[in-house]
Motif scaffolding. Sequence first.
Motif, PDB file in Angstrom:
ATOM      1  N   ILE A   1     -67.437 -48.295 -38.001  1.00 49.49           N
ATOM      2  CA  ILE A   1     -66.116 -48.487 -37.402  1.00 49.49           C
ATOM      3  C   ILE A   1     -65.986 -49.900 -36.836  1.00 49.49           C
ATOM      4  O   ILE A   1     -64.906 -50.501 -36.871  1.00 49.49           O
ATOM      5  N   LEU A   2     -67.095 -50.437 -36.339  1.00 47.26           N
ATOM      6  CA  LEU A   2     -67.037 -51.769 -35.724  1.00 47.26           C
ATOM      7  C   LEU A   2     -66.587 -52.842 -36.722  1.00 47.26           C
ATOM      8  O   LEU A   2     -65.607 -53.550 -36.461  1.00 47.26           O
TER       9      LEU A   2
ATOM     10  N   THR B   1     -59.786 -55.414 -27.506  1.00 44.32           N
ATOM     11  CA  THR B   1     -59.814 -53.948 -27.518  1.00 44.32           C
ATOM     12  C   THR B   1     -61.036 -53.380 -26.805  1.00 44.32           C
ATOM     13  O   THR B   1     -62.122 -53.950 -26.872  1.00 44.32           O
TER      14      THR B   1
ATOM     15  N   VAL C   1     -63.390 -55.995 -30.698  1.00 49.23           N
ATOM     16  CA  VAL C   1     -63.968 -55.076 -29.707  1.00 49.23           C
ATOM     17  C   VAL C   1     -64.633 -55.903 -28.612  1.00 49.23           C
ATOM     18  O   VAL C   1     -65.725 -56.430 -28.775  1.00 49.23           O
TER      19      VAL C   1
ATOM     20  N   VAL D   1     -56.417 -47.326 -38.800  1.00 50.78           N
ATOM     21  CA  VAL D   1     -56.748 -48.584 -38.106  1.00 50.78           C
ATOM     22  C   VAL D   1     -55.786 -49.685 -38.551  1.00 50.78           C
ATOM     23  O   VAL D   1     -55.262 -50.451 -37.732  1.00 50.78           O
TER      24      VAL D   1
ATOM     25  N   LEU E   1     -63.367 -50.183 -27.011  1.00 56.08           N
ATOM     26  CA  LEU E   1     -63.744 -49.055 -27.866  1.00 56.08           C
ATOM     27  C   LEU E   1     -64.449 -48.026 -26.986  1.00 56.08           C
ATOM     28  O   LEU E   1     -65.429 -48.352 -26.310  1.00 56.08           O
TER      29      LEU E   1
ATOM     30  N   LEU F   1     -62.863 -52.252 -37.691  1.00 58.51           N
ATOM     31  CA  LEU F   1     -61.900 -52.741 -36.700  1.00 58.51           C
ATOM     32  C   LEU F   1     -61.794 -54.255 -36.791  1.00 58.51           C
ATOM     33  O   LEU F   1     -60.694 -54.831 -36.799  1.00 58.51           O
TER      34      LEU F   1
ATOM     35  N   ARG G   1     -71.007 -46.116 -37.047  1.00 54.16           N
ATOM     36  CA  ARG G   1     -71.018 -47.448 -36.432  1.00 54.16           C
ATOM     37  C   ARG G   1     -70.263 -48.421 -37.339  1.00 54.16           C
ATOM     38  O   ARG G   1     -69.925 -49.521 -36.935  1.00 54.16           O
TER      39      ARG G   1
ATOM     40  N   VAL H   1     -59.269 -48.120 -28.432  1.00 55.67           N
ATOM     41  CA  VAL H   1     -59.561 -47.239 -29.561  1.00 55.67           C
ATOM     42  C   VAL H   1     -60.572 -46.199 -29.070  1.00 55.67           C
ATOM     43  O   VAL H   1     -61.610 -46.565 -28.512  1.00 55.67           O
TER      44      VAL H   1
ATOM     45  N   ASP I   1     -67.502 -52.247 -25.650  1.00 51.09           N
ATOM     46  CA  ASP I   1     -67.857 -51.089 -26.466  1.00 51.09           C
ATOM     47  C   ASP I   1     -68.524 -50.046 -25.569  1.00 51.09           C
ATOM     48  O   ASP I   1     -69.650 -50.224 -25.121  1.00 51.09           O
TER      49      ASP I   1
ATOM     50  N   ALA J   1     -63.006 -43.353 -30.416  1.00 53.62           N
ATOM     51  CA  ALA J   1     -63.645 -42.758 -31.605  1.00 53.62           C
ATOM     52  C   ALA J   1     -64.462 -41.578 -31.105  1.00 53.62           C
ATOM     53  O   ALA J   1     -65.429 -41.755 -30.379  1.00 53.62           O
TER      54      ALA J   1
ATOM     55  N   THR K   1     -69.065 -46.918 -26.537  1.00 52.26           N
ATOM     56  CA  THR K   1     -69.778 -45.890 -27.287  1.00 52.26           C
ATOM     57  C   THR K   1     -71.279 -46.137 -27.127  1.00 52.26           C
ATOM     58  O   THR K   1     -71.696 -47.170 -26.613  1.00 52.26           O
TER      59      THR K   1
END
Lengths: 446, 203
Positions: free
Chosen positions: B97-98, B83, B108, B195, B85, B101, B95, B152, B111, B154, B113
Amino acid sequence: MTGKLTLAEFDRRYGAVAPLRRFVEDGDIRLRRLQYDDSAAAFQLWDFLMSEEERLHRARGRGKKIVGVMKDLGTVAVMAYAFPELVAFYPDGAWWLPCYREMHDGLLDRAAAAGIDDSFCPVRAMLGAFLAGDRFPRPDLLLCSAGAVCDDFSTIVQRLAECGFPVAWWEMPCRRTPDAGEPCVRLANGWPVPAGQVDMVEAELARVLGRLENLAGHKLAGRDWPEAIRAANRVRRLVAGLRAEVFAAPVCPLPALEMMIVEMLAIHYCSDRDETVRILEELTALVRARIAAGTGVLPADAVRVFWVNPVADLRMMNLIEECGGRICGTDYMVGHAFTALDETLPPLAALARAALADPMVGPAGQRADLIAAEIEEYRCAAAVISRIPGASHCATEGKIIADRLRARCGIPVLELEVPPLTDALRPGLVTRISAMLELAGPRKAR
Amino acid sequence: MLAAECDQQRRMAEVVSAGTSVPLRLLDVPATGREAAAGTMRAAEQQRLAAFAAAVGDKTGGESAPLRPAVAAGPAAVRGIRTLLAGPHLILEHREILPLLCGHGIEVVVDLTVPGDRQLGPDPLDIFHRPNTGFYAQVAETIRNNGIQAIVVARYLWCDAWHAAVARLREATGLPLLDLELGEEADLTRTANRVQAFAEMFR
């Protein structure tokens, strides 16, 4: 007092040849719900506003090139109208289409299908209008400012480009106060800006000029520039003069709705500069006659209100007056479009200064100070900050402006949100506006 | 130090400066990156930044202090749905979220972000460029090079640039995309349900 008219009365009195009803039959059904000023000049104003798309199609038919200028609201249009082969308009104005059609046009749905949903500003209707392709002619050139502009608008135009409408971008820096010792320039409204920012915008406008020259097929002759600036100033001075006379008059001589349209004419002349001048002159004569006769369109004790931001639903301008208010000062985000350009400067330098005077490209606090000055000048007793649903600048600017106005002017400040159609919210809006006017009343009486 | 890349940053600079005596500078970042005037503007802003940093540095005696706790290392890499992100800078709480997921089998790989492993992909700030076609070209290349299977996003409620990017990413990549709109709350329960549902699509 001169009363206001319904659409049927307006047509009966002034529209024997070409009634406004024809626009209703074409789908602009919101016109049926508005109240109009009882004058031939106002009728001409409305007819001129509503017939712009027809005018653009006719211009295309005559072989003129169409330029869609976006976001800067007033600057690049001056440049485009310097070329006799070009006609410029702001597709931004499409944000009123959902209102005109009372949401039956499907433009917002089209925008949502393209990924711009209702969490964005209603100006997303512009994307829908481009995709629908049946409102205004497809422009031969699209120009848009980027940088210190509304995020919604910038992302919507980026999406427009992704949907097959190429856009030429130009940079608008974030206006700031000069650092200590930094060379600076003072704008017409008094704001100091770094000279470097003026130079930068001038360079960007030179790049825009190159695009316009390519489209027109020739360089702009030196003698055409002074005439373009003079013609723009003719419109700007008429609009500024009307505002000053209407807002200062003891009795309101022209309703808020018509006055809002007047301000919008300054941006791109509704695609016909000469006709704009003629209509503004007629309105000026009307206003002066009413002031001289001591008559007006609202009671003499209407509460003087300053209005911040344009409204997505035109009906709001009627509503504030129905509640007992009277608009005596405005910031519809277009103040820089009716400030006269400096005719002593090279044209691009004058236009760069005008672009940097856009209230939206700098600090909201600076904008609030300008609003406060106008509140004091026209003795406004209350202010309304009208939020635009989804508009990114409205997330934070309202509080900044409201706090500054309360501290400096000591008047009631009301923040409310105005969607493209307010009918369902009307009771709440009436209650809130009436409460604000009631609070402002004693001050008005002083 | 705030970068004037969006309405929120520009306005927040005003809000923050009104409530603090800490020196604050709003750095103007040109949106039309490749044009000459933008280059001039960038150079001028870098000079102002340097002057600002020097002034602040003088006051701190050259010492620097962390503005926020260091971000905890993410969970050990798992093999799962490869994925990408994407999104803006995330506040520390988000954070989380990591690991969220990761816990649902979403690996991920890239990344975008902030702070993320930006060296693996395009600069997420390029999304603010006009036009931002270069950003999507780099995303496409990153997806190809890393065998990405899903995206994804965010993002925050008022972040229009990333919100509008959702449609473009779906259109340009054809990959399954989960669009997570985050608010001010730290609780990710609702996000966790989404998710989980997204991950189930791959089973």
